[in-house]
Design a protein around this motif. Structure first.
Motif, PDB file in Angstrom:
ATOM      1  N   PHE A 164      -5.658   4.496  16.192  1.00  0.00           N
ATOM      2  CA  PHE A 164      -7.269   4.533  15.043  1.00  0.00           C
ATOM      3  C   PHE A 164      -7.391   3.076  14.853  1.00  0.00           C
ATOM      4  O   PHE A 164      -6.611   2.078  15.259  1.00  0.00           O
TER       5      PHE A 164
ATOM      6  N   GLU B 234      -2.125  -7.586   9.606  1.00  0.00           N
ATOM      7  CA  GLU B 234      -2.130  -6.468  10.406  1.00  0.00           C
ATOM      8  C   GLU B 234      -1.105  -6.404   9.619  1.00  0.00           C
ATOM      9  O   GLU B 234      -0.600  -7.245   8.603  1.00  0.00           O
TER      10      GLU B 234
ATOM     11  N   TYR C 143       0.015   5.465   1.321  1.00  0.00           N
ATOM     12  CA  TYR C 143      -0.416   6.075   2.282  1.00  0.00           C
ATOM     13  C   TYR C 143      -0.023   7.546   2.042  1.00  0.00           C
ATOM     14  O   TYR C 143       1.025   7.248   2.476  1.00  0.00           O
TER      15      TYR C 143
ATOM     16  N   SER D  91     -16.222  -6.909   9.028  1.00  0.00           N
ATOM     17  CA  SER D  91     -15.990  -8.157   9.257  1.00  0.00           C
ATOM     18  C   SER D  91     -14.731  -8.012  10.494  1.00  0.00           C
ATOM     19  O   SER D  91     -14.313  -9.043  10.740  1.00  0.00           O
ATOM     20  N   ASN D  92     -14.191  -7.107  10.461  1.00  0.00           N
ATOM     21  CA  ASN D  92     -12.878  -7.321  11.615  1.00  0.00           C
ATOM     22  C   ASN D  92     -13.142  -5.167  11.504  1.00  0.00           C
ATOM     23  O   ASN D  92     -12.947  -4.177  11.167  1.00  0.00           O
TER      24      ASN D  92
ATOM     25  N   GLN E  30      -9.168  -3.278  13.229  1.00  0.00           N
ATOM     26  CA  GLN E  30      -7.681  -3.421  13.571  1.00  0.00           C
ATOM     27  C   GLN E  30      -7.826  -1.997  14.628  1.00  0.00           C
ATOM     28  O   GLN E  30      -8.513  -0.403  14.499  1.00  0.00           O
TER      29      GLN E  30
ATOM     30  N   TYR F 267      -4.262   0.615  15.630  1.00  0.00           N
ATOM     31  CA  TYR F 267      -2.674   0.935  15.419  1.00  0.00           C
ATOM     32  C   TYR F 267      -2.639   2.675  16.246  1.00  0.00           C
ATOM     33  O   TYR F 267      -3.539   3.027  16.836  1.00  0.00           O
TER      34      TYR F 267
ATOM     35  N   LEU G 107      -7.221  -1.835   3.780  1.00  0.00           N
ATOM     36  CA  LEU G 107      -6.737  -1.463   4.759  1.00  0.00           C
ATOM     37  C   LEU G 107      -7.272   0.476   5.135  1.00  0.00           C
ATOM     38  O   LEU G 107      -6.612   0.843   3.853  1.00  0.00           O
ATOM     39  N   VAL G 108      -8.181   1.332   5.777  1.00  0.00           N
ATOM     40  CA  VAL G 108      -8.781   2.255   5.662  1.00  0.00           C
ATOM     41  C   VAL G 108      -9.035   2.897   7.595  1.00  0.00           C
ATOM     42  O   VAL G 108      -9.235   1.789   7.752  1.00  0.00           O
ATOM     43  N   PHE G 109      -7.870   3.991   7.128  1.00  0.00           N
ATOM     44  CA  PHE G 109      -8.595   4.560   8.062  1.00  0.00           C
ATOM     45  C   PHE G 109      -9.465   5.060   9.413  1.00  0.00           C
ATOM     46  O   PHE G 109      -9.774   5.781   8.334  1.00  0.00           O
ATOM     47  N   GLY G 110     -10.066   5.016  10.208  1.00  0.00           N
ATOM     48  CA  GLY G 110     -10.248   6.384  11.270  1.00  0.00           C
ATOM     49  C   GLY G 110      -9.924   7.815  11.478  1.00  0.00           C
ATOM     50  O   GLY G 110      -8.471   7.041  10.429  1.00  0.00           O
TER      51      GLY G 110
ATOM     52  N   ASN H 290      -6.607 -10.022   5.422  1.00  0.00           N
ATOM     53  CA  ASN H 290      -7.684  -9.437   6.727  1.00  0.00           C
ATOM     54  C   ASN H 290      -6.354  -9.729   8.016  1.00  0.00           C
ATOM     55  O   ASN H 290      -6.977 -10.975   9.004  1.00  0.00           O
TER      56      ASN H 290
ATOM     57  N   TYR I 202       0.821  -1.233  -0.213  1.00  0.00           N
ATOM     58  CA  TYR I 202      -0.096  -0.209   0.169  1.00  0.00           C
ATOM     59  C   TYR I 202       0.662   1.290   0.655  1.00  0.00           C
ATOM     60  O   TYR I 202       2.101   0.905  -0.037  1.00  0.00           O
TER      61      TYR I 202
ATOM     62  N   PHE J 177       0.359  -1.563  14.309  1.00  0.00           N
ATOM     63  CA  PHE J 177       0.123  -2.777  14.955  1.00  0.00           C
ATOM     64  C   PHE J 177      -0.551  -3.158  16.378  1.00  0.00           C
ATOM     65  O   PHE J 177       0.413  -2.941  17.428  1.00  0.00           O
TER      66      PHE J 177
ATOM     67  N   TYR K 164     -11.315  -2.944   7.325  1.00  0.00           N
ATOM     68  CA  TYR K 164     -10.556  -4.134   5.628  1.00  0.00           C
ATOM     69  C   TYR K 164     -12.726  -4.578   5.547  1.00  0.00           C
ATOM     70  O   TYR K 164     -13.117  -4.826   6.636  1.00  0.00           O
TER      71      TYR K 164
ATOM     72  N   GLN L  83      -6.279  -7.531  16.322  1.00  0.00           N
ATOM     73  CA  GLN L  83      -7.514  -7.285  15.632  1.00  0.00           C
ATOM     74  C   GLN L  83      -8.524  -7.450  16.090  1.00  0.00           C
ATOM     75  O   GLN L  83      -8.182  -9.427  17.235  1.00  0.00           O
TER      76      GLN L  83
END
Lengths: 113, 110
Positions: free
Chosen positions: B88, A101, A35, B30-31, B33, B35, B98-101, A99, A33, B45, B92, B48
């Motif tokens: 954060f 880390e 970012y 679905s899950n 995570q 960080y 992976l998209v962050f808050g 899914n 990725y 990390f 997914y 999860q």
């Protein structure tokens, strides 16, 4: 031992001058990725690779391109950096399942002058 | 794509006080995570969560996943100065990567 390595840690480029940031990984992960993170903001996903399949986020400007010549390496090319592109650029990897880390590099802080 | 709302944006606490950050989604996850990003550092990390109602602990950190799998929280008991950073949540969703808050920045006053 560093598992996701980004070079350089700091990069200064001139307005409009193409710049390339690099990322390498020793984890043999399929997903990589890129970012962009601006000050006091969350990392914003630019694009990702699923093996060699490139996936661009809908709002990623065309000014940003990426290459992944092999599993270990991935590059972020900014074709014509503007002042608004100054940010921390983070590379991350995760395993094929998705899914799991994500492992981040230490980032490259880009300054545009 | 999947999005999560995270609150609060900032939290200042005295050392020894507790801290909680919350993530909420309008759809079932679905899950989720979590960080931590120290000032000047990169996201690292923490954990999860996958199962409905799941609770996991790491020393003074307690992570919860809601029964409906639409919300999650991170609670730190008796904060220390080493807890300073931005926390954060990240998700997914199917093929969405992976998209962050937006994160919660924690400051701890000694």
């Amino acid at each position: 031992d560093a598992m996701v390595i980004q070079n350089p840690r700091y990069q200064v480029t001139q307005f409009g001058k193409p710049v390339t940031l690099s990322c390498s990984q020793t984890l043999n992960h399929n997903v990589m990725y890129w970012y962009q993170q601006k000050s006091s903001q969350a990392p914003k996903l630019l694009f990702h690779y699923y093996d060699k399949d490139f996936n661009n986020e809908a709002d990623t400007p065309d000014n940003f391109q990426s290459r992944r010549p092999n599993t270990s390496f991935c590059f972020l090319d900014i074709r014509s950096p503007g002042l608004g592109d100054a940010a921390m650029y983070l590379c991350a990897t995760s395993s094929l399942s998705g899914n799991t880390e994500a492992f981040f590099g230490q980032g490259t802080r880009l300054t545009v002058v | 794509g999947q999005q999560v709302m995270q609150i609060p944006q900032y939290q200042h606490v005295q050392e020894g006080e507790d801290f909680t950050t919350y993530c909420n989604s309008s759809t079932t996850l679905s899950n989720i995570q979590w960080y931590k990003q120290r000032p000047g550092g990169h996201p690292v990390f923490l954990i999860q969560l996958v199962k409905s109602g799941e609770v996991k602990k790491q020393k003074r950190l307690t992570f919860q996943f809601g029964e409906a799998k639409k919300n999650s929280s991170l609670h730190i008991t008796a904060t220390q100065t080493t807890d300073v950073g931005t926390y954060f949540c990240a998700v997914y969703s199917g093929n969405t990567p992976l998209v962050f808050g937006k994160g919660t920045r924690l400051s701890v006053i000694a």
